[in-house]
Scaffold this motif. Sequence first.
Motif, PDB file in Angstrom:
ATOM      1  N   UNK B 153       0.810  -1.235   0.000  1.00 44.07           N
ATOM      2  CA  UNK B 153       0.000   0.000   0.000  1.00 44.07           C
ATOM      3  C   UNK B 153       0.837   1.275   0.000  1.00 44.07           C
ATOM      4  N   UNK B 154       1.686   1.426   1.014  1.00 46.02           N
ATOM      5  CA  UNK B 154       2.323   2.713   1.239  1.00 46.02           C
ATOM      6  C   UNK B 154       3.177   3.150   0.053  1.00 46.02           C
ATOM      7  N   UNK B 155       4.028   2.216  -0.423  1.00 45.27           N
ATOM      8  CA  UNK B 155       4.911   2.565  -1.533  1.00 45.27           C
ATOM      9  C   UNK B 155       4.117   2.855  -2.796  1.00 45.27           C
ATOM     10  N   UNK B 156       2.872   2.386  -2.839  1.00 44.26           N
ATOM     11  CA  UNK B 156       2.041   2.583  -4.024  1.00 44.26           C
ATOM     12  C   UNK B 156       1.076   3.749  -3.845  1.00 44.26           C
ATOM     13  N   UNK B 157       1.400   4.629  -2.892  1.00 42.11           N
ATOM     14  CA  UNK B 157       0.677   5.895  -2.772  1.00 42.11           C
ATOM     15  C   UNK B 157      -0.753   5.728  -2.254  1.00 42.11           C
ATOM     16  N   UNK B 195      10.747  -4.223  -7.653  1.00 42.11           N
ATOM     17  CA  UNK B 195      11.620  -4.367  -8.813  1.00 42.11           C
ATOM     18  C   UNK B 195      12.360  -3.063  -9.098  1.00 42.11           C
ATOM     19  N   UNK B 196      11.647  -1.956  -8.987  1.00 44.04           N
ATOM     20  CA  UNK B 196      12.304  -0.672  -9.273  1.00 44.04           C
ATOM     21  C   UNK B 196      13.369  -0.361  -8.221  1.00 44.04           C
ATOM     22  N   UNK B 197      13.108  -0.778  -6.976  1.00 44.80           N
ATOM     23  CA  UNK B 197      14.146  -0.569  -5.956  1.00 44.80           C
ATOM     24  C   UNK B 197      15.433  -1.315  -6.301  1.00 44.80           C
ATOM     25  N   UNK B 198      15.277  -2.464  -6.939  1.00 48.05           N
ATOM     26  CA  UNK B 198      16.432  -3.319  -7.216  1.00 48.05           C
ATOM     27  C   UNK B 198      17.068  -3.053  -8.579  1.00 48.05           C
ATOM     28  N   UNK B 199      16.338  -2.391  -9.478  1.00 49.65           N
ATOM     29  CA  UNK B 199      16.849  -2.235 -10.841  1.00 49.65           C
ATOM     30  C   UNK B 199      16.784  -0.778 -11.263  1.00 49.65           C
ATOM     31  N   UNK B 200      17.796  -0.375 -12.020  1.00 46.89           N
ATOM     32  CA  UNK B 200      17.780   0.954 -12.614  1.00 46.89           C
ATOM     33  C   UNK B 200      16.862   0.937 -13.833  1.00 46.89           C
ATOM     34  N   UNK B 201      16.259   2.089 -14.182  1.00 55.43           N
ATOM     35  CA  UNK B 201      15.497   2.117 -15.438  1.00 55.43           C
ATOM     36  C   UNK B 201      16.452   1.943 -16.627  1.00 55.43           C
ATOM     37  N   UNK B 291      -2.513   2.689 -16.206  1.00 50.68           N
ATOM     38  CA  UNK B 291      -2.322   4.123 -16.063  1.00 50.68           C
ATOM     39  C   UNK B 291      -0.840   4.476 -16.103  1.00 50.68           C
ATOM     40  N   UNK B 292      -0.584   5.778 -16.083  1.00 52.07           N
ATOM     41  CA  UNK B 292       0.805   6.249 -16.043  1.00 52.07           C
ATOM     42  C   UNK B 292       1.274   6.196 -14.588  1.00 52.07           C
ATOM     43  N   UNK B 293       2.460   5.661 -14.375  1.00 54.63           N
ATOM     44  CA  UNK B 293       2.964   5.488 -13.017  1.00 54.63           C
ATOM     45  C   UNK B 293       2.925   6.826 -12.270  1.00 54.63           C
ATOM     46  N   UNK B 294       2.342   6.796 -11.073  1.00 54.40           N
ATOM     47  CA  UNK B 294       2.187   8.021 -10.286  1.00 54.40           C
ATOM     48  C   UNK B 294       3.567   8.512  -9.832  1.00 54.40           C
ATOM     49  N   UNK B 295       3.805   9.817  -9.947  1.00 55.68           N
ATOM     50  CA  UNK B 295       5.124  10.336  -9.531  1.00 55.68           C
ATOM     51  C   UNK B 295       5.482   9.959  -8.087  1.00 55.68           C
ATOM     52  N   UNK B 296       4.485   9.826  -7.230  1.00 55.08           N
ATOM     53  CA  UNK B 296       4.773   9.470  -5.835  1.00 55.08           C
ATOM     54  C   UNK B 296       5.366   8.066  -5.740  1.00 55.08           C
ATOM     55  N   UNK B 297       4.989   7.186  -6.668  1.00 62.68           N
ATOM     56  CA  UNK B 297       5.550   5.829  -6.672  1.00 62.68           C
ATOM     57  C   UNK B 297       7.022   5.884  -7.077  1.00 62.68           C
ATOM     58  N   UNK B 298       7.316   6.681  -8.111  1.00 64.60           N
ATOM     59  CA  UNK B 298       8.719   6.843  -8.508  1.00 64.60           C
ATOM     60  C   UNK B 298       9.545   7.391  -7.341  1.00 64.60           C
ATOM     61  N   UNK B 299       8.971   8.367  -6.647  1.00 65.68           N
ATOM     62  CA  UNK B 299       9.706   8.944  -5.519  1.00 65.68           C
ATOM     63  C   UNK B 299       9.932   7.900  -4.427  1.00 65.68           C
ATOM     64  N   UNK B 300       8.928   7.050  -4.196  1.00 62.14           N
ATOM     65  CA  UNK B 300       9.053   6.050  -3.134  1.00 62.14           C
ATOM     66  C   UNK B 300      10.160   5.042  -3.422  1.00 62.14           C
ATOM     67  N   UNK B 301      10.452   4.794  -4.699  1.00 62.48           N
ATOM     68  CA  UNK B 301      11.465   3.786  -5.027  1.00 62.48           C
ATOM     69  C   UNK B 301      12.791   4.417  -5.433  1.00 62.48           C
ATOM     70  N   UNK B 302      12.870   5.742  -5.352  1.00 63.20           N
ATOM     71  CA  UNK B 302      14.144   6.397  -5.647  1.00 63.20           C
ATOM     72  C   UNK B 302      14.361   6.708  -7.112  1.00 63.20           C
ATOM     73  N   UNK B 303      13.324   6.706  -7.930  1.00 65.50           N
ATOM     74  CA  UNK B 303      13.428   7.172  -9.315  1.00 65.50           C
ATOM     75  C   UNK B 303      13.047   8.656  -9.325  1.00 65.50           C
ATOM     76  N   UNK B 304      13.610   9.380 -10.281  1.00 65.28           N
ATOM     77  CA  UNK B 304      13.275  10.801 -10.403  1.00 65.28           C
ATOM     78  C   UNK B 304      12.136  10.964 -11.404  1.00 65.28           C
ATOM     79  N   UNK B 305      10.955  11.369 -10.924  1.00 62.94           N
ATOM     80  CA  UNK B 305       9.811  11.473 -11.848  1.00 62.94           C
ATOM     81  C   UNK B 305       9.994  12.528 -12.926  1.00 62.94           C
TER      82      UNK B 305
END
Lengths: 796, 345
Positions: B153-157, B195-201, B291-305
Amino acid sequence: MKFTFDWMQEYVDLPTSDPEEIAEALESLGHEVEGWERTSHRFEGVVVGRVLEVGAHPNADKVRVTKVDVGNEVLDIICGAWNFEAGAVVPVAVPGAVLQGDFKITQRKIRGIVSNGMICSESELEVGDDAAGIMVLDDDYPNAAERLGEDFVGLLPADDVVFDVSITPNRPDCMSVYGLARELAAFYKLPLVEPDLELPGGEAATSVTIVDDVACPRFVGREVRGITVGASPHKIRARLTAAGVRPISNVVDASNYAMMEFGHPTHAFDVDRLGDIVVVRRAAQGEPITTLDDVERELESIDIVVADGGKPVAIAGVMGGADTEVTDETTNVFIEAAYWDPPSVLLTSKRLGLRSEASARFERGMDPEFCRFAADRVAQILVETAGGTVAGVVDEYPAPPAPRSIELYMSEIERLLGIRLEPEAASDLLERFGFRSTGDDPLIVDVPTRRPDVHRPADLIEEIARLYGYDNIPGRLRFGDGLGLPVREQMVRTLRSVMMGAGYHEIFSFSFIGAADLDALQLPEDDPARTGITVVNPLRDEEGVMRTTLLPGLLKAASSNLAKRLDDVRIFELGKVFLPGDGVLPDQPDRLGFVAAGGAMSGWDGETPGYDVYDATGLWEMVARSMRLEGTELRATERAPFHPGRAAEIVHDGAVIGIVGEIHPAVAATHGIEGRAIAGEIEVDPIVVEGESWQFEVPSSYPPQVFDLAFELDSSVPAGVLLEAIDAVDQGMIEKRVIFDVYEGDPIPDGRKSVAINLTVRAPDRTLSDEDVAPIRRSIVEAVEAATGGTLRGSV
Amino acid sequence: MDPTANLSEPMETHEILEQLTSESPARIDEAGTVDELEDLAAEITGKRSPIAAGRRSLGTVPPDQRRDLGRAINDVAVELNALIDKRRAVLEAAEASEALASDRVDVTLPGRVPARGTTHLIQQVMDEIVDIFVAMGYTAATGPEVETEFYNFTALNFPVAHPTRLESDTLYLDYGDDPEGVLLRTHTSPMQARYMEEHEPPVYLVVPGRVFRRDPVDSTHSPVFHQIEGLAVDTDITFGDLKGVLDHFAREFLGPEIKTKFIPHHFPFTEPSAEMHVYANDRWMELLGCGMVHPAVFEAVGYDPDEVTGFAFGMGADRLAMVRHGITDLRHLFDPDRRILEQYR
């Protein structure tokens, strides 16, 4: 939420009345229409009449005799209702009329007097829920008296349509007729009717103190004095009924009507019972309140309450209290319209099991700016329907929301949607939903307070996309650079296909078991499979524990098949078990489990045999070979639920990775399995290990030497020891060894057995001569004798 | 024939040969079985036959007649052997066909069918969907079924007070001391975050798996069901890509003629969000959420939205199986009845 087309038309003049078109428009905006239904009248022959006289029935106390003018004649009609007198305009079903589809009205005698028809109630005509009295055509039908004898249908709204729309939880602003009218107005580029509401100000007699402005950033109270509690007019009751809300009284209905209309829930207190002090605060832990439904409830400190000087009088946003409830005697009301902290309302209403239209709205977030309008709208309706006058108002607004504005770059729209918009176009689309913007690129967009879901550019871009139309955004097929199916997944698929090739059917069973399932396996009390992780809130006791083994599901599946006379069962399951571990999460390894039972089907040329332990070990050997698993061995084991003398552990790299064998006869019996049945449960991880690529071997083109050896050994020595000894004789030439006979009895001494093996020896580079084979044969004999303590019986 | 004949007399030998030549063909023809024929052959041309005797005696024949006599013997032997071979072939063929005739069986009796099992329909559907995306350049991964509240839940906003977090909707486990709680994942989406936590885009991922909700079993609900999650994250992914890829998927899974449409929806972890509907069985029906990945999800996993965009989607394998195979009750999919399993071939 449900609403009627007619109601919607009050706020937006829709260009179509085709329900399908409207449903499509709503859907394209993201409001899924669960269904729509035409409300058509199921009666005919009902006309408008005026009661001229009402008199007693000579032979009956409970009914009266009336004379009713139906335009061209005056009819004598006997009526059992007492809610009208001479002069009332009423719907009359004259002889020949048909009600509710098939109820025919005829002349008939009632206690000696002929009744020429029937004066109808709302429920008889299915235009409302009131069955207590007849339907009096009052102010709601202003011209009724001039239309005596005309078809009553002409006085009712034309056929209407009820829509049932599912509103996503991010859109509390759309949980009303007006909210959806705003969306449709935007879609059709039509103006939205601005409701006109000017009520006098003046200080309310009741003072409001907000203790916790997170719980309640705004509280509006509006007093209406001198009302008469009664039934609402027909139109209000009909619309509420269509919306799925039960009409109760003009006060409750006014609150509900305003909520369905504009979205904001309100609550009416009897101000004379409430007193002149209102305090908004959190409840004290354990504080009691008796709610409207006469249930005494215990509050917790997260609950928000409206209190008088001392005790709570309502659970905010959830349910009012019995002490301040509006009753039939109420004349003065205090209408509350507030903003309640959404998470608090959610948790409170869920905990108390009091979910309502109101709590559903507050938990999603109402518009704090709308509170005043909401209270005034209820007051306005009350003035119209309960005869009150608007009195003072109190508006405490300690924590107005900070204005929200978002910078929106056109490049961001393109980055997310793949379409390029000019700022004017984007600004126009947003404006239609009520988002005002300034600037060019970026647009500076102001977010209305009714939109708790909009915080970021992405949220605005969704608004733009909704109105632009998802279907108008061109699709683009785009491939990734991912590396396909990982080797482990490929190997798991191979594992499944091996089981399939062996004739086993895959089953999917639930991941839960109950304690009884482990008892049925007759596991000892200290068996590790009994340390399952419990589900805190299972739906059923038999789903109270996460499975620690696949065997209960498989055995139950086998059992159910056999019980249905589906006689040969071969099934497997590949799924997770759940075991306590060291990490934040439990260990959840994949396992392969199988069961085979029955199998004694007779065919035209004899019976196929059932299953025994060698089918289980053989199946494992097939799996191991298919998965290219080297160096595993089987070891006799005694472990429930297996047969103590017919089960083997699979040992790989020194660890036990599984067990195969026959099911204990007692366990089989409790599952209704007759005869021998086999099962196995094997860890998947150790057998789907990615190894080096296998390397091709050129097969020898030379003929083999084939010979037999028979050994006499102690009966207790497992054949596996003998085979291991042969395999250890690494000549690179022993191609095949097959045990073809195991014999005990004369002439072999008691306690000894004879094991005969057929060996195939082949050289890669030459034809083996007898002289070549002799030393290999000697090595084998020596190795076997050393390993088993047996002796060669001589070539068979 | 007279075994006492003096074969050293060429004239006698000639007579014997003549006799053989005249009598033998009829006898050979009369042989009724291969065995009879072999006996006859031994008598006429075998080791103890006059022909063999004649050959043995050639040494005693005067040299001037030896050649003629030898040739005569040989000619007769060849002639008779040929007749014998011919007769043998006839007899052998007759005997073989007699043997085959007696081996005749009723070929319409049921054959022995090798046992073949099946993989489960839901598994087949999940594999097939995974393969469609693998063919479009995705990789596959699976994740834990027991999850933390954080990943689910939390990481998925999901807001802290989101209704589906409550015990009325989600199954929680009595395990460990994670303050957020351990639960049975309610969707495959937690793997997005893991997966995003473990892998770079860039990421092009599909995740099949089992999920859980606190729903009593009925014809359309089950506490256990299955999803396939998808995630594409790159520097330039748009909503147009989402539409193109999922439309392609629908055509591959349900047929090239299938019609799709996208309508707005809401998920906490995507923005904008949509549902893809398909026109099947004479009506539009929801196939998946996306849908398009929510920017908050990118932020939660350390990607730059601001650097990456992406789309995500999720669909129910059980439901897709039901739609495609005309299954009207979800419970059938969890029924191990062999008559059901055998249909999954």
